[in-house]
Scaffold this active site. Structure first.
Site, PDB file in Angstrom:
ATOM      1  N   ASN A   3       1.028  -1.041  -0.032  1.00 46.71           N
ATOM      2  CA  ASN A   3       0.106   0.105   0.052  1.00 46.71           C
ATOM      3  C   ASN A   3       0.852   1.118  -0.144  1.00 46.71           C
ATOM      4  O   ASN A   3       2.034   0.983  -0.014  1.00 46.71           O
ATOM      5  CB  ASN A   3      -0.881  -0.037   1.165  1.00 46.71           C
ATOM      6  CG  ASN A   3      -1.740  -1.089   1.290  1.00 46.71           C
ATOM      7  OD1 ASN A   3      -2.417  -1.546   0.135  1.00 46.71           O
ATOM      8  ND2 ASN A   3      -2.210  -1.622   2.102  1.00 46.71           N
ATOM      9  N   HIS A   4       0.288   2.540  -0.023  1.00 46.91           N
ATOM     10  CA  HIS A   4       0.933   3.621  -0.155  1.00 46.91           C
ATOM     11  C   HIS A   4       0.763   4.191   1.695  1.00 46.91           C
ATOM     12  O   HIS A   4      -0.067   4.795   1.589  1.00 46.91           O
ATOM     13  CB  HIS A   4       0.393   4.582  -0.942  1.00 46.91           C
ATOM     14  CG  HIS A   4       0.381   4.122  -2.515  1.00 46.91           C
ATOM     15  ND1 HIS A   4       1.648   4.009  -3.358  1.00 46.91           N
ATOM     16  CD2 HIS A   4      -0.534   3.664  -3.084  1.00 46.91           C
ATOM     17  CE1 HIS A   4       1.423   3.580  -4.267  1.00 46.91           C
ATOM     18  NE2 HIS A   4       0.030   3.105  -4.190  1.00 46.91           N
TER      19      HIS A   4
END
Length: 125
Positions: free
Chosen positions: A34-35
């Site tokens: 994910n970011h």
């Protein structure tokens, strides 16, 4: 077809590929795809978890700002690229305001606005 080899971190956990084995793999080999956001959260003065003030300045440290996805208090529902670009643009504007004493376009002269909007000609490149 060869069987998938056991993970070296969890090779001693038997039986291989059982529940305990996969619990070991999850503990040792997981990573985010994910970011990550919110690691250097921006917020108001009364927000105890905010590392940055609303102008992206690090609290308690002079002359240091953060301008990346880490300033977002919460993860956006889409990709983080566009909001991160916007954060960088806003940071540039805040820095200019602090250095020039201006608060954006409203204090610029007509000549300055026209210059900034004008596309450079070949002689100006």
């Amino acid at each position: 077809m060869r069987p998938f080899p056991p993970n070296p971190y969890c090779a001693s956990v038997l039986p291989h590929f059982g529940d305990d084995y996969f619990a070991c793999v999850a503990r040792h080999l997981t990573q985010t795809i994910n970011h990550p956001v919110g690691t250097c959260r921006m917020g108001r003065d009364d927000d105890g978890e905010a590392v940055l003030d609303p102008r992206l300045r690090v609290r308690g440290v002079q002359r240091l700002r953060v301008a990346d996805a880490s300033v977002m208090p919460r993860l956006v529902s889409g990709n983080t690229h566009a909001p991160t670009v916007m954060i960088g643009e806003r940071a540039a504007q805040l820095i200019l305001e602090d250095w020039t004493g201006s608060e954006g376009w409203e204090k610029d002269t007509d000549e300055e606005r026209d210059f900034l909007r004008k596309k450079p000609g070949k002689s100006e490149l």
